[in-house]
Design an enzyme around this catalytic site. Sequence first.
Site, PDB file in Angstrom:
ATOM      1  N   PHE A  33      -4.963 138.856  80.421  1.00 60.46           N
ATOM      2  CA  PHE A  33      -4.084 139.150  79.291  1.00 60.46           C
ATOM      3  C   PHE A  33      -4.537 138.510  77.987  1.00 60.46           C
ATOM      4  O   PHE A  33      -4.522 139.137  76.937  1.00 60.46           O
ATOM      5  CB  PHE A  33      -2.648 138.696  79.600  1.00 60.46           C
ATOM      6  CG  PHE A  33      -1.996 139.489  80.688  1.00 60.46           C
ATOM      7  CD1 PHE A  33      -1.385 140.704  80.413  1.00 60.46           C
ATOM      8  CD2 PHE A  33      -2.013 139.032  81.996  1.00 60.46           C
ATOM      9  CE1 PHE A  33      -0.790 141.451  81.412  1.00 60.46           C
ATOM     10  CE2 PHE A  33      -1.427 139.768  83.008  1.00 60.46           C
ATOM     11  CZ  PHE A  33      -0.809 140.977  82.715  1.00 60.46           C
ATOM     12  N   HIS A 117       6.778 136.789  88.835  1.00 59.23           N
ATOM     13  CA  HIS A 117       6.874 137.746  87.734  1.00 59.23           C
ATOM     14  C   HIS A 117       7.136 139.166  88.225  1.00 59.23           C
ATOM     15  O   HIS A 117       6.912 140.134  87.492  1.00 59.23           O
ATOM     16  CB  HIS A 117       5.609 137.719  86.878  1.00 59.23           C
ATOM     17  CG  HIS A 117       5.494 136.471  86.037  1.00 59.23           C
ATOM     18  ND1 HIS A 117       4.339 136.121  85.382  1.00 59.23           N
ATOM     19  CD2 HIS A 117       6.401 135.502  85.751  1.00 59.23           C
ATOM     20  CE1 HIS A 117       4.539 134.986  84.726  1.00 59.23           C
ATOM     21  NE2 HIS A 117       5.781 134.596  84.941  1.00 59.23           N
ATOM     22  N   CYS A 128      23.115 149.785  88.198  1.00 58.72           N
ATOM     23  CA  CYS A 128      23.701 149.553  89.522  1.00 58.72           C
ATOM     24  C   CYS A 128      22.855 148.640  90.397  1.00 58.72           C
ATOM     25  O   CYS A 128      23.217 148.377  91.549  1.00 58.72           O
ATOM     26  CB  CYS A 128      23.940 150.888  90.230  1.00 58.72           C
ATOM     27  SG  CYS A 128      22.425 151.729  90.763  1.00 58.72           S
TER      28      CYS A 128
END
Length: 240
Positions: A33, A117, A128
């Site tokens: 990342f 994560h 719901c």
Amino acid sequence: MSAAELAALIRDRQPCVVLTGAGVSTESGIPDFRSETGIWAEVDPFEVASIQAFRRNPARIWSFYRERVHVLRDAQPNAAHLALAELERRGLVESVITQNIDLLHTRAGSRDVVEVHGSIRSAQCLGCLWTEPIDAVLAQLDESPLPSCSQCGAVLKPGVVLFGELLPAGAIERAMLLARGARLMLVVGSSLEVWPVAGLPLEARAFAIVNRGATALDEHALLTLDATAGETLAAVVDVL
């Protein structure tokens, strides 16, 4: 510092718990990342990976994650994943705590994996709380830009922790317990910049780091190896 010294630490400081980040999967062809060539060098994470962006434009989030899911599913476990699974099999690793969402530890054979994560195995309904398997979600995305909950019809969210979300309570609580009980935490492929997970090594009685480049906690580690995860961990298994 050598793989032999790391192997000695793992052998002598039991129980050993492992914490992995994106760097453990780069050898499987999955970009990290935060490096110069990482994912966030190309796109703004707050546009494609934040809960605020999801609520504002869920189609943009799913456009990003649909492509990412396919990349991750095509990837194969590398030598690092296989070595950690072997160390667990030998009773030298108690558990793997991972920041990764790619499922490669499980596919490599690790049995006790704590995914702090989330993962790509499913999507979630924020209404719901229904969980939809990722294959059903991808089938919907072949026909529509947005997948919907089969129970209530609301838009599903990727089953990963987005920026601005809390970590799954059960996962981070177990990770903390594992860290506090560890005589050694082995950090692999993480720059230790994303909290609260980055603080886990400080909860263990000692920790060692295998990573390409410096981390935020190097000065506190018993041992640091600036090396690739696959070669190093395979060498550790050979020594042990």
